[in-house]
Structure formats: structure tokens, C-alpha cells
Design an enzyme around this catalytic site. Structure first.
Site, PDB file in Angstrom:
ATOM      1  N   GLY A 144      -2.459  -3.328  -2.878  1.00  0.00           N
ATOM      2  CA  GLY A 144      -1.704  -2.115  -3.188  1.00  0.00           C
ATOM      3  C   GLY A 144      -1.396  -1.930  -4.674  1.00  0.00           C
ATOM      4  N   ASP A 190       0.685  -4.433  10.007  1.00  0.00           N
ATOM      5  CA  ASP A 190      -0.154  -4.274  11.203  1.00  0.00           C
ATOM      6  C   ASP A 190       0.595  -4.633  12.488  1.00  0.00           C
ATOM      7  OD1 ASP A 190      -2.575  -3.456   9.848  1.00  0.00           O
ATOM      8  OD2 ASP A 190      -2.664  -5.505   9.080  1.00  0.00           O
ATOM      9  N   SER A 241     -22.499 -22.629 -19.505  1.00  0.00           N
ATOM     10  CA  SER A 241     -23.441 -23.553 -20.154  1.00  0.00           C
ATOM     11  C   SER A 241     -24.556 -23.973 -19.202  1.00  0.00           C
ATOM     12  CB  SER A 241     -22.687 -24.805 -20.615  1.00  0.00           C
ATOM     13  OG  SER A 241     -22.247 -25.540 -19.466  1.00  0.00           O
ATOM     14  N   ASP A 294     -12.960  -6.869   7.220  1.00  0.00           N
ATOM     15  CA  ASP A 294     -11.752  -7.110   6.417  1.00  0.00           C
ATOM     16  C   ASP A 294     -11.117  -8.439   6.817  1.00  0.00           C
ATOM     17  OD1 ASP A 294      -9.770  -5.727   4.462  1.00  0.00           O
ATOM     18  OD2 ASP A 294      -8.499  -6.483   6.071  1.00  0.00           O
ATOM     19  N   GLU A 308     -10.988 -11.733   4.375  1.00  0.00           N
ATOM     20  CA  GLU A 308      -9.730 -12.296   3.862  1.00  0.00           C
ATOM     21  C   GLU A 308      -9.516 -13.728   4.344  1.00  0.00           C
ATOM     22  OE1 GLU A 308      -7.247  -9.095   5.125  1.00  0.00           O
ATOM     23  OE2 GLU A 308      -6.680 -10.004   7.010  1.00  0.00           O
ATOM     24  N   GLN A 327       3.063  -1.779  13.514  1.00  0.00           N
ATOM     25  CA  GLN A 327       2.574  -0.408  13.742  1.00  0.00           C
ATOM     26  C   GLN A 327       2.691   0.042  15.185  1.00  0.00           C
ATOM     27  OE1 GLN A 327      -1.303   0.163  11.947  1.00  0.00           O
ATOM     28  NE2 GLN A 327      -0.568  -0.476   9.934  1.00  0.00           N
ATOM     29  N   GLN A 386       0.825  -1.216   0.000  1.00  0.00           N
ATOM     30  CA  GLN A 386       0.000   0.000   0.000  1.00  0.00           C
ATOM     31  C   GLN A 386       0.858   1.264   0.000  1.00  0.00           C
ATOM     32  OE1 GLN A 386      -3.358   0.358  -0.275  1.00  0.00           O
ATOM     33  NE2 GLN A 386      -3.681  -1.841  -0.384  1.00  0.00           N
ATOM     34  N   HIS A 443      -6.102   0.235   7.621  1.00  0.00           N
ATOM     35  CA  HIS A 443      -6.813  -0.908   8.201  1.00  0.00           C
ATOM     36  C   HIS A 443      -6.903  -0.613   9.699  1.00  0.00           C
ATOM     37  CE1 HIS A 443      -8.110  -4.937   9.115  1.00  0.00           C
ATOM     38  NE2 HIS A 443      -6.951  -5.375   9.542  1.00  0.00           N
TER      39      HIS A 443
HETATM   40  N1  LIG Z   1      -1.480  -5.342   1.261  1.00  0.00           N
HETATM   41  C1  LIG Z   1      -2.612  -4.753   0.910  1.00  0.00           C
HETATM   42  O1  LIG Z   1      -2.963  -4.707  -0.253  1.00  0.00           O
HETATM   43  C2  LIG Z   1      -3.513  -4.094   1.924  1.00  0.00           C
HETATM   44  C3  LIG Z   1      -2.991  -3.654   3.109  1.00  0.00           C
HETATM   45  N2  LIG Z   1      -3.757  -2.892   3.955  1.00  0.00           N
HETATM   46  C4  LIG Z   1      -3.161  -2.384   5.176  1.00  0.00           C
HETATM   47  O2  LIG Z   1      -2.088  -1.519   4.836  1.00  0.00           O
HETATM   48  C5  LIG Z   1      -1.105  -1.546   5.859  1.00  0.00           C
HETATM   49  C6  LIG Z   1       0.251  -1.862   5.248  1.00  0.00           C
HETATM   50  O3  LIG Z   1       0.211  -3.186   4.770  1.00  0.00           O
HETATM   51  P1  LIG Z   1       1.046  -3.665   3.497  1.00  0.00           P
HETATM   52  O4  LIG Z   1       1.074  -2.580   2.475  1.00  0.00           O
HETATM   53  O5  LIG Z   1       0.529  -5.003   3.149  1.00  0.00           O
HETATM   54  O6  LIG Z   1       2.501  -3.806   4.126  1.00  0.00           O
HETATM   55  P2  LIG Z   1       3.819  -4.421   3.415  1.00  0.00           P
HETATM   56  O7  LIG Z   1       4.228  -5.565   4.228  1.00  0.00           O
HETATM   57  O8  LIG Z   1       3.622  -4.584   1.957  1.00  0.00           O
HETATM   58  O9  LIG Z   1       4.835  -3.202   3.535  1.00  0.00           O
HETATM   59  C7  LIG Z   1       5.350  -2.842   4.715  1.00  0.00           C
HETATM   60  C8  LIG Z   1       6.359  -1.721   4.634  1.00  0.00           C
HETATM   61  O10 LIG Z   1       6.811  -1.574   5.979  1.00  0.00           O
HETATM   62  C9  LIG Z   1       8.177  -1.873   6.053  1.00  0.00           C
HETATM   63  N3  LIG Z   1       8.449  -2.688   7.253  1.00  0.00           N
HETATM   64  C10 LIG Z   1       8.372  -4.016   7.377  1.00  0.00           C
HETATM   65  N4  LIG Z   1       8.743  -4.396   8.609  1.00  0.00           N
HETATM   66  C11 LIG Z   1       9.051  -3.264   9.260  1.00  0.00           C
HETATM   67  C12 LIG Z   1       9.523  -2.986  10.564  1.00  0.00           C
HETATM   68  N5  LIG Z   1       9.757  -3.954  11.440  1.00  0.00           N
HETATM   69  N6  LIG Z   1       9.702  -1.695  10.911  1.00  0.00           N
HETATM   70  C13 LIG Z   1       9.442  -0.700  10.038  1.00  0.00           C
HETATM   71  N7  LIG Z   1       9.040  -0.908   8.777  1.00  0.00           N
HETATM   72  C14 LIG Z   1       8.835  -2.160   8.408  1.00  0.00           C
HETATM   73  C15 LIG Z   1       8.521  -2.654   4.792  1.00  0.00           C
HETATM   74  O11 LIG Z   1       9.866  -2.441   4.484  1.00  0.00           O
HETATM   75  C16 LIG Z   1       7.591  -2.014   3.793  1.00  0.00           C
HETATM   76  O12 LIG Z   1       8.144  -0.805   3.339  1.00  0.00           O
HETATM   77  C17 LIG Z   1      -1.600  -2.578   6.878  1.00  0.00           C
HETATM   78  O13 LIG Z   1      -2.321  -1.871   7.868  1.00  0.00           O
HETATM   79  C18 LIG Z   1      -2.543  -3.442   6.055  1.00  0.00           C
HETATM   80  O14 LIG Z   1      -3.525  -4.101   6.830  1.00  0.00           O
HETATM   81  C19 LIG Z   1      -5.036  -2.526   3.637  1.00  0.00           C
HETATM   82  C20 LIG Z   1      -5.599  -2.942   2.464  1.00  0.00           C
HETATM   83  C21 LIG Z   1      -4.919  -3.847   1.578  1.00  0.00           C
HETATM   84  C1  LIG Z   2      -5.636  -6.812   0.010  1.00  0.00           C
HETATM   85  C2  LIG Z   2      -6.575  -6.701   1.144  1.00  0.00           C
HETATM   86  O1  LIG Z   2      -7.586  -6.034   1.065  1.00  0.00           O
HETATM   87  C3  LIG Z   2      -6.395  -7.556   2.348  1.00  0.00           C
HETATM   88  C4  LIG Z   2      -6.617  -8.957   1.865  1.00  0.00           C
HETATM   89  O2  LIG Z   2      -7.372  -7.210   3.295  1.00  0.00           O
HETATM   90  C5  LIG Z   2      -5.030  -7.449   3.014  1.00  0.00           C
HETATM   91  O3  LIG Z   2      -4.006  -7.512   2.296  1.00  0.00           O
HETATM   92  O4  LIG Z   2      -4.988  -7.348   4.245  1.00  0.00           O
HETATM   93 MG   LIG Z   3      -6.723  -7.062   5.286  1.00  0.00          MG
HETATM   94 MG   LIG Z   4      -8.844  -5.905   2.660  1.00  0.00          MG
END
Ligand SMILES: NC(=O)C1=CN([C@@H]2O[C@H](COP(=O)(O)OP(=O)(O)OC[C@H]3O[C@@H](n4cnc5c(N)ncnc54)[C@H](O)[C@@H]3O)[C@@H](O)[C@H]2O)C=CC1
Ligand SMILES: CC(=O)[C@](C)(O)C(=O)O
Ligand SMILES: [Mg+2]
Ligand SMILES: [Mg+2]
Length: 332
Positions: free
Chosen positions: A134, A83, A252, A191, A195, A86, A28, A108
Site C-alpha cells: 500500500g 481478508d 564481480s 498472490d 508471498e 471481509q 491499501q 485480492h
Molecule cells: N497490504 C498490502 O500491501 C496489500 C493488500 N492487498 C489486499 O488489500 C486488502 C486490505 O489489506 P491491507 O491493506 O493489508 O489491510 P490492513 O490490515 O492494512 O488494513 C485494514 C483496515 O481494516 C481495518 N480493520 C481491521 N480489522 C477490522 C475489523 N475487524 N473490522 C473492520 N475493519 C477492520 C483496519 O482498521 C484498517 O483500517 C486485502 O484484501 C489484502 O489482501 C492487496 C495487495 C497488497
Molecule cells: C503486498 C502484497 O502484494 C502482498 C504480499 O500480496 C500482501 O500484502 O498480501
Molecule cells: Mg497478498
Molecule cells: Mg500481492
């Protein structure tokens, strides 16, 4: 009827002079940073260390800084680190630099809803939760669209939290289709339930089960792969565009009859009961507890399952067929 906001309800004015810190540059984080920048907003990427995310951010033309640096200078802090991370980032890198009237923003609701982060009263806390991965948030935006999102306000110190949430939603492209108003509780629970039982858990296990059953019965794995895994996208695309009824009209009569009868036989009342149990476990907070414990142990269950999936026959066959699948994709 849910409250839906669109482009006409959102305005950049309220955030255009604010400094936005995006913490995290993963799934994201990257999408939000690029979309908000393309929307003309003032974005700084804040990261823990100079690793993959740092390099990617630089490659994308950002000048990443360390987390506390980004937070110190920010009016709006967006949490796009995992998550489970955070609460530590909040405690060590955000809380010490909190300013009166700062905004804490989430994609989230997990950490706020389960009280892993408890911000003081003099900040706004709100969420824009894209209902999609993302990379899709970026891709739709680049092509003039956007992934729909949920918006929620937990703390409204400024009295303007929803306006700001809508402005950020606009910045990532979400108000192009529209955003739905919700609460942190509803977003977090739905959510997780979605999932687990459906998107990431239920459907994929059903696909793998169907594939492996065919293979065990002696059918060629390549044939099983196209049937049970590859074609799923085409069926889901038709549901996405035309609904379940539209999908049933596109297949079909034989598939209609077989699907309707056997679908209810396979996904029976017992499955429904277990979906409900899993959902209740999310609602009670038991799942959150379990996941925090797993994370604190170093995520052994996740690691083992990832390895199992990576080494599975369906994955191997999928990788072998990827070129063939790619050749078939529409070209524009
Ligand atoms: N993945 C998705 O498509 C979706 C994610 N979300 C929410 O978005 C938020 C971010 O999730 P994602 O994008 O999946 O995360 P991700 O895992 O893809 O990216 C995490 C980022 O944080 C950094 N990171 C990882 N460990 C770390 C640490 N110990 N300390 C500091 N930085 C660290 C990573 O280097 C990266 O830049 C969460 O709250 C998730 O629930 C919401 C909707 C969909
Ligand atoms: C991509 C999305 O919306 C999810 C499945 O809720 C997640 O990555 O946490
Ligand atoms: Mg989720
Ligand atoms: Mg979701």
C-alpha cells in the site's frame, strides 16, 4: 501474451458521478482513498469504529463514517479491510444494503475465490490487485508513477465491469505502467504462492538463515547484517531495473561463479519440490482452510512468530544500524 491495458484504455467518465465507499484505511485503504481523491473521484471512507484508522483518515482530510453509512450511500464498495474480516463486514454491513447494480470491488480475490463471500447476481464483482504494498501504491502515485496491478471481472451484471475496473485502476495510478487482465482464481492463487514461497516467506527466511549462520560462525552481527540483509535491496534493485542478466553483469566474476554454483546447491531440487507442495496447498484450498482456522483461534501462530521476529538478533541489529542506513540513502 497477457492482455495489458494502459492509460489510453481507461476513462474516468464511467465512474466520475459515482459514490465510492472505501472500507478500511490501512495499507491499501489509505493509498487508494488518497489516490482516488487526488484523481478527482468521489470517495468516502467507511470504518468500523473511531480508532487509529479513523484518526489517520481525519488527519488526511477525510470525513470517515461508519461502515453501513458509507455502504448505504455508495454505488461502488471497495473492500480494503483484512481478508479474514471481509466476510463479516459483507454479511453484517454490506449485504443488508445491497442495491441492484451496485459494485463490489476487491484488491485480492481471496473471499470471492474461496466462496467466503457469495454476492447475488445483480451486482458487478471485480478486482484491481496492486502488485505492491500500500505505501508504495501511494508513493509511486505521488511521484507521477504507479504500481502495476492485475484486473479481473467475476460478475458483469452491468456489462461495464471491466471499464469500471480500468477507471479505478487509473485512479490509483496503476494504468500509468499498465494493468494485466487475469481471473480471480489466477490472482488469488499466484498472490498467495508468491508471498509464501518467495516475497514474504522464502526470501526473508533465506536472508535470516544466512545472517544467523554467519553470526553462529563468529562473524560480527553488524557485518553479517550489511552482507545478508541490507545489500539485498541493492541487488534486487538492479534485477528490478536490468533483469537477472544485468545483475550478474554488475557483480564481480567471483560472485558470478560462486553465486551460480552455490545458489543451485542451496536452492536445490528439494526446495523446488517443497515450493511446489506449498503451491498445491494454495491451489487445493487447503491453505485457505488452515488460515481461516488459525484466524478463528485468534492467530496464535502469527502472534508468536511476530514476537519472535521482533526479538530476533537480526531485528535488533537492523534497528541499531537504521541511522547509518538512513544516512546513506540518496537525498532526492
Ligand atoms: N497490504 C498490502 O500491501 C496489500 C493488500 N492487498 C489486499 O488489500 C486488502 C486490505 O489489506 P491491507 O491493506 O493489508 O489491510 P490492513 O490490515 O492494512 O488494513 C485494514 C483496515 O481494516 C481495518 N480493520 C481491521 N480489522 C477490522 C475489523 N475487524 N473490522 C473492520 N475493519 C477492520 C483496519 O482498521 C484498517 O483500517 C486485502 O484484501 C489484502 O489482501 C492487496 C495487495 C497488497
Ligand atoms: C503486498 C502484497 O502484494 C502482498 C504480499 O500480496 C500482501 O500484502 O498480501
Ligand atoms: Mg497478498
Ligand atoms: Mg500481492
Amino acid at each position: 501474451m497477457a492482455k495489458i491495458y494502459t492509460e489510453k484504455d481507461a476513462n474516468f467518465d464511467i465512474i466520475k458521478n459515482k459514490k465510492i465507499a472505501i472500507l478500511g484505511y490501512g495499507s491499501q485503504g489509505r493509498a487508494w482513498a488518497l489516490n482516488l481523491r487526488d484523481s478527482g473521484l468521489n470517495v468516502t471512507v467507511g470504518l468500523e469504529r473511531e480508532g487509529n484508522s479513523w484518526n489517520q483518515a481525519k488527519k488526511d482530510g477525510f470525513n470517515p463514517v461508519h461502515t453501513e453509512e458509507a455502504v448505504k450511500n455508495a454505488d461502488i464498495v471497495i473492500f480494503l479491510v483484512p481478508d479474514m474480516v471481509q466476510r463479516y463486514v459483507y454479511r453484517e454491513k454490506v449485504q443488508p444494503y445491497l442495491k441492484d447494480g451496485m459494485d463490489l470491488v476487491f484488491a485480492h480475490g481471496f473471499n470471492i475465490h474461496y466462496k467466503l463471500i457469495e454476492p447475488p447476481n445483480n451486482v458487478d464483482v471485480y478486482m484491481i490487485a496492486p502488485k505492491g504494498p500500500g505505501p508504495t501504491v501511494r508513493e509511486y502515485f505521488v511521484h507521477g508513477g504507479g504500481v502495476p496491478a492485475l484486473v479481473a471481472v467475476q460478475q458483469n451484471y452491468s456489462g461495464k465491469a471491466m471499464e469500471k475496473a480500468l477507471a479505478i485502476a487509473k485512479g490509483i495510478g496503476a494504468t500509468r505502467p499498465g494493468v494485466i487482465e487475469t481471473t480471480f482464481k489466477e490472482e488469488t492463487e499466484t498472490d498467495l504462492i508468491g508471498e509464501q514461497t518467495d516475497l514474504v516467506g522464502g526470501i526473508t527466511e533465506l536472508m535470516r538463515t544466512a545472517f544467523n549462520t554467519l553470526v553462529e560462525m563468529g562473524y560480527q552481527p553488524e557485518v553479517a547484517y550489511f552482507e545478508t540483509i541490507n545489500e539485498m535491496k541493492m541487488i534486487v534493485d538492479i534485477i528490478h531495473d536490468k533483469g537477472f542478466y544485468g545483475m550478474l553483469k554488475a557483480v564481480s566474476d567471483t560472485a558470478k561463479y560462486g553465486g551460480i554454483t552455490v545458489g543451485k546447491y542451496v536452492i536445490n531440487e528439494d526446495v523446488k519440490k517443497r515450493v511446489r507442495e506449498a503451491a498445491e496447498k494454495v491451489r487445493s484450498g487447503k491453505f485457505a482452510e488452515e488460515w481461516i482456522e488459525e484466524y478463528n483461534r485468534g492467530s496464535p501462530i502469527v502472534k508468536q512468530a511476530m514476537e519472535e521476529v521482533q526479538n530476533s538478533l537480526e531485528e535488533k541489529i537492523g534497528n541499531e544500524l537504521r541511522d547509518m542506513i538512513e544516512r546513506g540513502k540518496p537525498k532526492s
